[in-house]
Write an enzyme that holds these catalytic residues in place. Structure first.
Site, PDB file in Angstrom:
ATOM      1  N   HIS A  15     -30.677   4.188  18.318  1.00 56.18           N
ATOM      2  CA  HIS A  15     -32.101   4.483  18.504  1.00 56.18           C
ATOM      3  C   HIS A  15     -32.281   5.983  18.732  1.00 56.18           C
ATOM      4  O   HIS A  15     -31.341   6.766  18.566  1.00 56.18           O
ATOM      5  CB  HIS A  15     -32.676   3.638  19.647  1.00 56.18           C
ATOM      6  CG  HIS A  15     -31.966   3.818  20.948  1.00 56.18           C
ATOM      7  ND1 HIS A  15     -32.269   4.837  21.818  1.00 56.18           N
ATOM      8  CD2 HIS A  15     -30.952   3.128  21.518  1.00 56.18           C
ATOM      9  CE1 HIS A  15     -31.478   4.757  22.879  1.00 56.18           C
ATOM     10  NE2 HIS A  15     -30.669   3.733  22.713  1.00 56.18           N
ATOM     11  N   ALA A  16     -33.455   6.410  19.129  1.00 57.54           N
ATOM     12  CA  ALA A  16     -33.812   7.830  19.167  1.00 57.54           C
ATOM     13  C   ALA A  16     -32.873   8.721  19.980  1.00 57.54           C
ATOM     14  O   ALA A  16     -32.448   9.763  19.495  1.00 57.54           O
ATOM     15  CB  ALA A  16     -35.247   7.993  19.679  1.00 57.54           C
TER      16      ALA A  16
END
Length: 89
Positions: A15-16
């Site tokens: 994810h980010a």
């Protein structure tokens, strides 16, 4: 060119935050670095967080990291280590 394969182990995938950590680490190397999800034809610039996020890498995704340049072996080996560390999550 130097290439290795590894598997995403993070429960929540890439994810980010881990994607940003990965691209920041990749940007520190002089070599051109690419990444692709095994089984897909798309190859992305591993120094771009946006491109990395578009791969939708979840837990269990197998990826191939390749580099070409003066520090290609060190770059790939360190990025593989980062992935396999689970980004301390």
């Amino acid at each position: 060119m130097y290439t290795r394969v590894t598997t995403i182990i993070n429960e929540t995938g890439l994810h980010a935050r881990p994607a940003s950590d990965f691209t920041r680490a990749a940007a520190a190397f002089a070599s051109d670095i690419t990444l692709n999800r095994l089984g897909e034809d798309r190859v992305i610039n591993a120094k771009s967080t946006v491109h990395l996020l578009t791969l939708g890498l979840d837990k269990g995704s197998e990826i191939e990291i390749s580099a070409e340049g003066p520090d290609e072996r060190v770059a790939v080996d360190e990025l593989i280590s980062l992935i396999e560390s689970g980004f301390a999550e």
